[in-house]
Motif scaffolding. Structure first.
Motif, PDB file in Angstrom:
ATOM      1  N   ALA B 116      -9.775  -8.677   0.677  1.00 55.03           N
ATOM      2  CA  ALA B 116     -10.277  -7.789   1.732  1.00 55.03           C
ATOM      3  C   ALA B 116     -11.075  -6.636   1.119  1.00 55.03           C
ATOM      4  CB  ALA B 116      -9.118  -7.248   2.561  1.00 55.03           C
ATOM      5  N   GLY B 117     -10.544  -6.070   0.033  1.00 56.08           N
ATOM      6  CA  GLY B 117     -11.232  -4.985  -0.654  1.00 56.08           C
ATOM      7  C   GLY B 117     -12.606  -5.440  -1.138  1.00 56.08           C
ATOM      8  N   TYR B 118     -12.638  -6.654  -1.657  1.00 61.00           N
ATOM      9  CA  TYR B 118     -13.903  -7.227  -2.130  1.00 61.00           C
ATOM     10  C   TYR B 118     -14.885  -7.377  -0.971  1.00 61.00           C
ATOM     11  CZ  TYR B 118     -17.125 -10.703  -4.093  1.00 61.00           C
ATOM     12  OH  TYR B 118     -18.245 -11.370  -4.509  1.00 61.00           O
ATOM     13  N   ALA B 119     -14.378  -7.956   0.117  1.00 60.50           N
ATOM     14  CA  ALA B 119     -15.261  -8.271   1.245  1.00 60.50           C
ATOM     15  C   ALA B 119     -15.807  -7.014   1.900  1.00 60.50           C
ATOM     16  CB  ALA B 119     -14.503  -9.107   2.274  1.00 60.50           C
ATOM     17  N   MET B 120     -15.055  -5.931   1.847  1.00 63.54           N
ATOM     18  CA  MET B 120     -15.491  -4.723   2.562  1.00 63.54           C
ATOM     19  C   MET B 120     -15.957  -3.610   1.628  1.00 63.54           C
ATOM     20  SD  MET B 120     -12.759  -4.673   5.706  1.00 63.54           S
ATOM     21  CE  MET B 120     -11.323  -5.229   4.827  1.00 63.54           C
ATOM     22  N   GLY B 121     -16.008  -3.914   0.340  1.00 64.67           N
ATOM     23  CA  GLY B 121     -16.541  -2.932  -0.604  1.00 64.67           C
ATOM     24  C   GLY B 121     -15.635  -1.733  -0.816  1.00 64.67           C
ATOM     25  N   CYS B 122     -14.320  -1.975  -0.818  1.00 69.75           N
ATOM     26  CA  CYS B 122     -13.375  -0.875  -1.043  1.00 69.75           C
ATOM     27  C   CYS B 122     -12.940  -0.857  -2.498  1.00 69.75           C
ATOM     28  CB  CYS B 122     -12.142  -1.047  -0.164  1.00 69.75           C
ATOM     29  SG  CYS B 122     -12.536  -1.241   1.577  1.00 69.75           S
ATOM     30  N   LYS B 123     -12.636   0.342  -2.969  1.00 70.89           N
ATOM     31  CA  LYS B 123     -12.177   0.473  -4.345  1.00 70.89           C
ATOM     32  C   LYS B 123     -10.670   0.619  -4.427  1.00 70.89           C
ATOM     33  CE  LYS B 123     -15.944   1.738  -7.197  1.00 70.89           C
ATOM     34  NZ  LYS B 123     -17.026   1.851  -6.212  1.00 70.89           N
ATOM     35  N   ALA B 124     -10.059   0.962  -3.304  1.00 70.08           N
ATOM     36  CA  ALA B 124      -8.614   1.183  -3.347  1.00 70.08           C
ATOM     37  C   ALA B 124      -7.976   0.757  -2.030  1.00 70.08           C
ATOM     38  CB  ALA B 124      -8.296   2.651  -3.615  1.00 70.08           C
TER      39      ALA B 124
END
Lengths: 166, 431, 786
Positions: B116-124
Motif C-alpha cells: 500500500a505504501g508503495y502504491a500510494m507513495g508513502c514513506k511511513a
C-alpha cells in the motif's frame, strides 16, 4: 520520577514518530510510566498515575500537562485510581456475557469477596468490568494487569489463575 | 482459538504451530512474493491500485468501501509526507478477527501495508492496535523487527529506491478510536475525538498529511491479490462482494471463533460450521455485523447469505463480519441494556447529541430493564434516538441508536411486557 | 466566488467560506455555542445544524464549506427540529439555577433556550453533578455542572494563549473542563475565557455575585495600562466601576483583553484612593481643603524657585496620564520657567531625548506589524510588557511570520522562534550590531556605523537573512531595550538596520500614553507636537542630580522609575514634593509633602495615544471619588494661581483641541535619531549585571492595587534567577535564600537556576514592594548566600 529503563523505553517510542510530533508518544509514555508504577508500587495508591507522574511525562515529551491528563483520563486502561497488585478486568459486554463473561465476573467477585469496581482490603486485587477487548471468541476473557489476556476463563480456569497469583 | 481456514489470509496457516506467525513460516507459505514481484518488475503505482480495484475488495472494517478506490484518492503529486495507517483498533463487541491476524499471520498485514505504501507513495505507516490486545501489539513489534532485518522495511527495500518504514502504536481503552479520524487523533497523542469531515484523511490525515486508513483484514488480503491476481480474489466471493471474509461468531454457538469463508455463504452454513446452537437451544436473534448493526430475528437470518448486499437488504449491515448469536433464553431488554451501557461509556463526549443522548438512552433502558419503565418510554427512546442519529460528527451516535431501534422494533413485545408487568417476559439467562 | 442561497437570499461568497460565515454576511443569525470566529472549528455543540438541499442530513453551519449553488435553509422544519433536538440535549443536564447564576441575563444558553427550548423537560432522570474547579484568583470555575462542553476555553488557552492550560478530561457525559490538577490558569490573557464561556460555568471571580448584568450601564473607554490601547466597555453601577469587558476593535485588541486591562478596575475602588487633599506638616499628614492645598503648592513652587532657581524643580509625569494632563503639565512647567519635565520615567539613557526628532512609536500600525513576514523583537519580555501584542504575534507566526528575538532571557513565548540571540544586557548592543553587520554583508551595502567589534554568529546571520528575505519586515524594541542604558545605541542600530534592510523599525510604547506624552511635550527636549523648547533634564538626570522640588503627576517613584533607590533618596532630600495622585500610597506618604487627589482614567475625560500613534479619546465613566478632581482641572487652576497665561480651558476637549491645533500627530511620529553614533564594542566581562523588569501587575499605580491581580502567580514575590552555571559557581541551590545587593540596599529573596539566562545575569524584578529598595534595573548587582 521514572527509571532510566522506562525513560529509554519512552525514547524508543519517541523515535517512531517524526521529530516534531513528539506528542504521538504520549500514550506509550503514560503506559510505560503506569507499568513502572504498577511493577514497583507498594500500595494501591503507588500503582496508579498521579498528578506528579503525568506532569513529569508531559514535560519529558514536551506537551502541556493538561493535554497529557486529557489522554490519561480519556482512555480507560490508564489507572487513575488506586489499584491492587493484581488488576482483573473481566469483559461483560454482550457477546462475552452470552458466553459466560458475567458469570465469570460474579464468580471472581464471590471468590475474592469484593464487588466489581472494588479493591480488596489487603490491596492485592482490584476487580473491574471491562468493555470489548476484541477477543469475544475466547470468552470468558479477562485482562490481568492490563496486558496479559486470559482466555476461556471457566470457574476452573479462574481458580487456577488465582492460585498462581497467590 | 478456532480458526476455520478456507480463505486468502489464513490459507496454509497452522494456528496451532507456535511459530506460525514468524517470517520464515510466512515466507514458506509464499509470503513477501507479492512485494518482490512489484519491486522486481518496478510495477507502476497505478497498476498496483488497478489490481486491487479489480479484486472487488471492500473495506473489512465495517463500512465496506472499495479499497482500490480509496487508494486512488491519495494525491499523487503531493510534495510532503503521506501516510498509510492500519486500523487494528478492534473493539466493536463481537469482532475479534484482526487479533487473530496479528497473532497468527502478522506478516501478511506487514506485506500488505508495504505494498500500500508503495502504491500510494508513502514513506511511513502506522498500525494502530487495540490496547486490550497488548500481547498482540508486542508480537507485532517483533514481527516488524523481523521484516526490518529481512530488508522488507527501511531504506531502499530490496535494493530498490523504495523506502518505507512501519511502526506499531497502541490504543489504551477507547472504542471510538476505531473510527478512522479518532484513530488519527489518537495516533497524534490526543484524545480520540473524531474529526469533522471534510476534509477527509486522503487530503488531511495524520499530522495533516494525506493518509489512507484501512482495516487489518483489508491490508492482509492485499498480498494474495497482488500475487495471485485480483480476478482470483474476486472469484472467491461473489460479484460486488469480492473475496473471502473473516466472520467472527460469538454467543450461543458450540464453536465460537473466526471463519474465513467466501462472501455469499448462507448464514445457515456458517452457523453449522460453528457447531450449531449451543445446547440445542432455539435461535432467537442475530446481530450480523457487530454490536452497532441492527439485530435481526433468527428466522430472518436463516434465510440470508453472508455478504454486504444480502444483509443490507434485510435491514441490517454486514459491518465487520461479527455475528452475535442469541438463543431463546436471552431477555432482549437486558441485551439492549448492556449495549446501551457500552455506547454510553464509549461516547467520546464532544458532540452534544451523543454525549447527552447515549446517557439518556441508557438510563431509560436501564429503568425499563429494572422494572421501572413508564408508559411512553418506548416513544421517548425513539424520539431521543431520532434527535441523535445523523446529528453528530461521527457515527457513534447512530451506532448507539441502531440497536435501540431494531431491538424495540423486532422484540417490542418484550419491552412492552416489562414496562407493563415490571418483570421480563423471558426467564433471562445469559448462558 | 460562489453563488449560494441562504433562506432564499442569494449571495456571493468567497471560496472556502463556511455556511456560518456566509450567513453572517447575509445578516442571517444561526444559533451556535462552540463556534467562535477567532478559534478553530470544533463543530461539537451541533446547535448550528442547518438544512442543505441535497444533503441527506442536517449539516453544521460552522464547519461546512459552501459550494457553488448550495441552497441553505436555516429555519426550515428539518433545521428547526435538529436545533431544537440539540437544545433539549444541552438542557437535560444543565442545572436550573439561572436565578442564582452570574451569567443570568447575558447567557447564550438562556437566550437561545427561549427560542429553541421547550417549556418543560422530558428528561426525568437524575441530573449530572460536576464538582467545581479552582482556576485561580481571576476565573471562577465553581459551577461546572453548567458547562455545555463547547471547549471554547480549551481552544482559547491552546490557540490564542499559546499553551493549553485548560483541558476536557474524561469522556462521554463524564467529560469535565478543568485546569491541570492542582494548577491554576496563569495565562496573562486568561480572563477572555469568561467572555467566551457561553454559559455560567466560567465567570469572573472578582465580579461574582456583585450585581446583575442588566443593572449595569456600559460605557466606552480605553485601557490605561500597556501601549496597545485596548478598547474597553466599562460597566458601572451607582457610580462604581463594577466590571471591564473588551470593546471589539479588530485593528487593536480584536475581541480580547489582557487580564491587566480586565481586572485592574478593582484598583479604582482601592481603600488607598485619596479622597481629600493632604498636607504634611510637623511630620504628620493632615487632610485639608483644595484651596489650602493649592496655595501650599503655589507657595512651595514659588519658594523653591526663589531660593534655588527654576532649574531646581523637576516634573515627573506618568505616561499613564492622559494626553490632556501631560500637555497641561508641560505647559505649566514651561510657562513657570521649568524645563525639567519627562514622562519616560524608566528610561535610563538621557541621550535619547536630546536626539529625538519626533515621538517614538511602533513605526507601523498594529495590523501592519502583525502582517510582517519577518519580525525582530529586541529587548522585550513580550508577554508581560504587551500581552495582547505577544498573542497577536503568536497568531502571525502561525500564518508564517518568522519571529526573531534578541533578548536578555530566553523567555517562553509559546510560539516558534526562527532565530534568537540570548545575551547579557551588557551584550545587547553587540548582538544587534551583529545582525546589522550580517545584513550589511547580505545586502552588499556600506554602513555608516563602525561595526568592527561585532563578530557575526550563526543566529545573528539567520536573523539578518530573515529580515533581508522580505520587503515586509519590522524591527521593534521592547521595554528592556527602552530602559537599557544603551537605548540610543539600540535605536541607532535599529534605524541603520531599517535603512539597510528596508524593515520598519520602532518601539513597543511601554505605557498607554507613552507616545501621547511625547506628542504632548512631556519630554525634556521637545514641546507639544515637536515644538522647540529650551532643553531640560530627563527623568534619569533629575533623579541622578537631585532637585529641590519635585512635581509628580500620577507617579510613585519607588516603582515607576529606573532606579527606585536613587529616586526615593532624591525625593527625601528635596525641600518639597508635590504629588497629583489618585492614591495615598506608602511611598508618597513617606516622601511627599502635599497630595492632591486626582481622578484616574475612569473619572475624567481624556485621551491616550497608543503605540501606533492613534489618539483614542474617552469620557469619564463615573464621577470622581471624594474630592478628587480631573488632573487637567487641577493643573489649569494651578496655572491660574501661578498667574500664568493660557490656562482658560473649560474642558478636556478644549485642552485636546489646543494641542491638536498645533499639528498632525501622524506627521510627528519619528523614530530616527538626529545622531547615530553607536559604540558597539563587545562588553568587557564585568561582574554580575541585573535584569530588572517590571512585573505584569506592578506596571502602574492602578494595577498595583487590584487585589485579584495581586493574588496571581505573576504578582508573587520575585524570585532571583541566575544561570545554572552561575548557580553552580556560587554554590546556590533552588529555593536557597540569597541576598542581592545594589548600592545602599540589599534584599533577601529565594534563588532559582534558570537555563533561560545567559551567564553573568541576575534576573530580579523591579517595582515590586520586595525589590523596590534596589537600584538600577540594568546595573551591576551582587548576590551572596543569605
Amino acid at each position: 520520577m521514572l527509571s532510566a529503563e522506562s525513560l529509554a523505553k519512552i525514547d524508543r517510542e519517541l523515535a517512531k514518530y517524526p521529530a516534531d510530533q513528539f506528542r504521538s508518544a504520549a500514550m506509550s509514555a503514560l503506559r510505560i510510566a503506569l507499568t513502572e508504577r504498577r511493577d514497583t508500587g507498594a500500595t494501591p495508591a503507588e500503582r496508579c498515575l498521579n498528578a506528579d507522574v503525568i506532569e513529569f511525562v508531559a514535560n519529558y515529551i514536551g506537551i502541556p500537562p493538561v493535554a497529557a491528563y486529557e489522554v490519561a483520563t480519556f482512555y480507560n486502561m490508564y489507572d487513575m485510581k488506586p489499584v491492587g497488585k493484581y488488576k482483573i478486568t473481566v469483559c461483560t459486554n454482550l457477546p462475552c456475557a452470552l458466553q459466560g463473561g458475567v458469570n465469570a465476573a460474579q464468580y471472581i467477585s464471590g471468590k475474592l469477596g469484593i464487588a466489581l469496581g472494588e479493591t480488596s482490603a489487603d490491596g492485592k486485587y482490584t476487580l473491574l468490568e471491562g468493555e470489548c477487548m476484541g477477543a469475544c471468541g475466547d470468552a470468558p476473557v479477562l485482562l490481568l494487569n492490563n496486558h496479559k489476556m486470559c482466555s476461556f476463563m471457566t470457574p476452573e480456569a479462574i481458580d487456577k489463575k488465582l492460585a498462581e497469583l497467590e | 482459538m478456532a480458526v476455520f481456514v478456507n480463505g486468502v489470509i489464513f490459507e496454509g496457516v497452522d494456528t496451532h504451530a507456535p511459530d506460525c506467525w514468524r517470517i520464515d513460516a510466512y515466507m514458506a507459505r509464499g509470503g513477501y512474493q507479492a512485494l518482490k514481484k512489484i519491486l522486481e518488475a518496478n510495477m507502476p503505482q497505478e497498476d498496483v491500485i488497478a489490481e486491487v480495484k479489480s479484486s472487488g475488495l471492500r473495506g473489512r472494517g465495517g463500512a465496506g468501501f472499495p479499497t482500490g478506490l480509496k487508494w486512488s484518492f491519495m494525491p499523487r503529486s503531493f510534495p510532503g509526507d503521506k501516510y498509510v495507517v492500519c486500523n487494528t483498533d478492534e473493539g466493536e463487541p463481537g469482532t475479534f478477527k484482526d487479533r487473530d491476524i496479528l497473532l497468527y499471520n502478522p506478516h501478511a498485514l506487514i506485506e500488505g501495508m508495504i505494498i500500500a505504501g508503495y502504491a500510494m507513495g508513502c514513506k511511513a505507516g502506522y498500525n494502530y492496535i487495540h490496547g486490550e490486545i497488548f500481547e498482540a501489539y508486542e508480537l507485532f513489534e517483533e514481527a516488524l523487527d523481523e521484516a526490518r532485518k529481512a530488508g522488507f522495511l527501511g531504506e531502499k527495500i530490496l535494493g530498490t529506491d523504495f523506502s518505507f518504514d512501519l511502526f506499531a502504536h497502541h490504543g489504551y481503552g477507547a472504542y471510538i478510536c476505531g473510527e478512522e479520524t479518532a484513530l488519527l487523533e489518537s495516533l497524534e497523542g490526543k484524545k480520540g475525538q473524531p474529526r469533522f469531515k471534510p476534509p477527509f484523511p486522503a487530503s488531511f490525515g495524520l499530522y495533516g498529511k494525506p493518509t489512507t486508513i484501512n482495516n487489518t483484514e483489508s491490508f492482509a488480503s492485499v498480498p494474495f491479490i497482488i500475487r495471485d491476481g485480483g480476478q482470483k480474489f474476486l472469484e472467491a466471493g461473489k460479484p460486488n462482494n469480492g473475496g473471502t471474509k473473516l466472520f467472527s461468531i460469538s454467543g450461543h454457538v458450540n464453536r465460537p471463533g473466526n471463519y474465513e469463508i467466501p462472501l455469499g455463504t448462507p448464514f445457515a452454513t456458517l452457523l453449522e460450521m460453528a457447531g450449531g446452537m449451543k445446547d440445542g437451544k432455539k435461535l432467537k436473534a442475530v446481530i450480523p455485523g457487530g454490536s452497532s448493526a441492527p439485530v435481526l430475528p433468527g428466522d430472518v437470518m436463516m434465510g440470508l447469505t453472508m455478504d454486504y448486499d444480502s444483509i443490507s437488504k434485510a435491514g441490517s449491515m454486514l459491518g465487520s463480519g461479527a455475528v452475535i448469536v442469541m438463543n431463546e433464553d436471552v431477555c432482549m431488554v437486558k441485551a439492549l441494556e448492556r449495549l446501551a451501557y457500552f455506547y454510553h461509556e464509549e461516547s467520546c463526549g464532544q458532540c452534544t447529541p451523543c454525549r447527552e443522548g447515549t446517557g439518556w438512552l441508557y438510563k431509560v433502558i436501564h429503568r425499563i430493564a429494572n422494572g421501572e419503565g413508564r408508559p411512553g418510554d418506548l416513544e421517548l427512546l425513539d424520539s431521543v434516538g431520532n434527535n441523535m442519529a445523523g446529528r453528530t460528527i461521527c457515527a457513534l451516535a447512530d451506532a448507539a441508536v441502531f440497536p435501540v431501534r431494531s431491538f424495540t422494533k423486532h422484540f417490542r413485545n418484550e419491552f412492552e411486557y416489562l414496562i407493563e408487568h415490571k418483570k421480563s417476559l423471558v426467564d433471562h439467562k445469559w448462558c | 466566488m460562489l453563488e449560494i442561497e441562504i433562506d432564499g437570499k442569494k449571495l456571493t461568497v468567497n471560496q472556502g467560506s463556511t455556511i456560518i460565515d456566509a450567513a453572517h454576511t447575509a445578516g442571517t443569525y444561526i444559533p451556535h455555542f462552540c463556534y467562535h470566529k477567532k478559534l478553530s472549528i470544533a463543530a461539537n455543540c451541533r446547535m448550528c445544524l442547518v438544512e442543505v438541499e441535497k444533503a441527506p442530513k442536517p449539516l453544521p453551519a460552522c464547519a461546512t464549506p459552501v459550494t457553488d449553488g448550495m441552497k441553505v435553509h436555516t429555519a426550515s422544519p428539518l433545521a428547526k427540529k435538529a436545533q431544537q433536538g440539540v437544545m433539549e440535549f444541552l438542557l437535560i443536564n444543565h442545572p436550573l439555577d439561572c436565578p442564582i447564576c452570574d451569567q443570568g441575563g447575558e447567557c447564550q444558553l438562556q437566550d437561545l433556550a427561549v427560542g429553541y427550548g421547550n417549556s418543560g423537560s422530558r428528561y426525568q432522570e437524575e441530573k449530572r453533578v460536576v464538582v467545581g474547579k479552582d482556576m485561580g484568583p481571576l476565573v471562577s470555575a465553581e459551577e461546572m455542572s453548567r458547562c455545555i462542553h463547547c471547549t471554547r476555553c480549551v481552544r482559547f488557552t491552546d490557540e490564542i494563549g499559546g499553551f493549553q492550560e485548560i483541558g476536557m478530561a474524561n469522556r462521554s457525559e463524564f467529560s469535565e473542563i478543568m485546569p491541570y490538577l492542582g494548577k491554576t490558569v496563569n495565562s496573562e490573557i486568561s480572563g477572555n475565557v469568561i467572555d467566551l464561556c457561553p454559559v455560567g460555568a466560567l465567570t469572573s471571580k472578582p465580579f461574582r455575585y456583585s450585581t446583575r448584568a442588566w443593572e449595569l450601564s456600559r460605557r466606552k473607554s480605553v485601557s490605561p495600562h500597556d501601549g496597545l490601547g485596548a478598547n474597553l466597555i466599562v460597566q458601572v453601577k451607582q457610580n462604581e466601576v463594577m466590571r471591564v469587558l473588551p470593546l471589539e476593535n479588530e485593528a487593536i485588541n480584536e475581541c480580547w483583553l489582557a487580564d491587566r486591562d480586565r481586572f485592574s478596575y478593582e484598583g479604582l475602588n482601592s481603600a488607598e484612593r485619596l479622597h481629600k487633599p493632604m498636607i504634611k506638616f510637623d511630620g504628620k499628614w493632615h487632610e485639608t481643603d483644595w484651596q489650602t492645598a493649592l496655595e501650599y503648592v503655589v507657595k512651595g513652587l514659588n519658594g523653591v524657585s526663589a531660593d534655588h532657581g527654576k532649574d531646581a524643580i523637576g516634573f515627573l509625569t506618568s505616561p499613564h496620564s492622559t494626553t490632556e494632563e501631560l500637555y497641561l503639565a508641560q505647559k505649566l512647567a514651561r510657562s513657570f520657567g521649568v524645563n525639567n519635565i519627562d514622562a519616560a520615567l524608566r528610561r535610563s539613557d538621557s541621550r535619547v531625548a536630546a536626539a529625538q526628532q519626533g515621538a517614538l512609536w511602533l513605526g507601523a500600525s498594529i495590523t501592519e506589524l502583525a502582517a510582517a513576514k519577518s519580525l525582530l523583537v529586541v529587548g522585550s519580555s513580550q508577554r508581560q510588557e504587551q500581552p495582547l501584542l505577544a498573542s497577536r504575534i503568536r497568531q502571525s507566526v502561525k500564518k508564517g511570520t518568522q519571529l526573531n528575538v534578541i533578548h536578555v532571557a530566553d523567555d517562553e513565548l509559546f510560539t516558534t522562534l526562527h532565530a534568537k540571540l540570548i545575551v547579557s544586557p551588557a551584550a545587547l548592543v553587540n548582538a544587534l550590531a551583529q545582525v546589522l553587520k550580517a545584513a550589511v554583508s547580505i545586502k552588499g551595502v556600506e554602513s555608516t556605523l563602525d561595526l568592527s567589534a561585532a563578530n557575526v554568529g550563526e543566529q545573528a546571520q539567520a536573523i539578518a537573512a530573515s529580515l533581508c528575505a522580505t520587503d515586509n519586515a519590522a524591527v521593534i524594541l521592547g521595554n528592556v531595550a527602552q530602559h537599557h542604558p544603551a537605548f540610543s545605541e539600540l535605536l541607532a542600530l535599529a534605524q541603520e538596520l531599517s535603512r539597510v534592510t528596508g524593515a520598519r523599525f520602532g518601539i513597543t510604547a511601554e505605557a498607554a500614553n507613552s507616545v501621547g506624552a511625547d506628542v504632548a511635550g512631556a519630554n525634556p527636549a521637545r514641546g507639544p507636537l515637536g515644538a522647540s523648547v529650551t532643553a531640560g533634564l530627563s527623568a534619569a538626570a533629575m533623579l541622578a542630580e537631585p532637585r529641590k522640588a519635585y512635581f509628580l503627576l500620577n507617579t510613585e517613584v519607588e516603582a515607576d522609575t529606573y532606579n527606585g533607590q536613587q529616586a526615593v533618596a532624591a525625593m527625601k532630600q528635596a525641600a518639597t514634593v508635590i504629588a497629583l495622585t489618585a492614591y495615598k500610597g506608602a511611598g508618597l506618604l513617606d516622601y511627599a509633602d502635599v497630595l492632591l487627589p486626582v481622578a484616574p482614567f475612569s473619572e475624567t475625560a481624556g485621551s491616550f495615544v497608543n503605540m501606533e500613534g492613534k489618539l483614542q479619546s474617552f469620557n469619564g465613566v463615573v464621577r470622581p471619588q471624594g474630592e478628587a478632581r480631573p488632573a487637567w482641572k487641577v493643573l489649569r487652576v494651578l496655572g491660574n494661581m501661578l498667574s500664568l497665561d493660557g490656562f482658560e480651558q473649560n474642558s478636556a476637549e478644549d485642552v485636546r483641541a489646543e494641542l491638536l491645533a498645533k499639528g498632525d500627530i501622524a506627521a510627528k511620529l519619528n523614530n530616527a535619531l538626529a545622531t547615530t553614533a553607536a559604540n558597539v564594542a563587545a562588553p568587557a566581562a564585568a561582574g554580575l549585571v541585573r535584569v530588572g523588569e517590571v512585573p505584569l501587575y506592578h506596571a502602574d499605580p492602578i494595577c498595583r492595587r487590584a487585589p485579584s491581580l495581586q493574588q496571581t502567580e505573576a504578582a508573587a514575590t520575585p524570585v532571583v534567577r541566575v544561570s545554572p552555571a552561575d548557580a553552580a559557581r556560587l554554590g546556590l541551590n533552588d529555593g536557597d535564600t540569597v541576598v542581592v545587593e545594589q548600592g545602599s540596599a540589599s534584599v533577601s529573596l529565594q534563588v532559582r537556576a534558570d537555563k533561560a539566562l545567559a551567564e553573568g545575569v541576575v534576573r530580579v524584578a523591579a517595582a515590586h514592594p520586595a525589590t523596590q529598595a534596589l537600584a538600577g534595573m540594568f546595573e551591576p548587582i551582587q548576590i551572596k548566600r543569605g
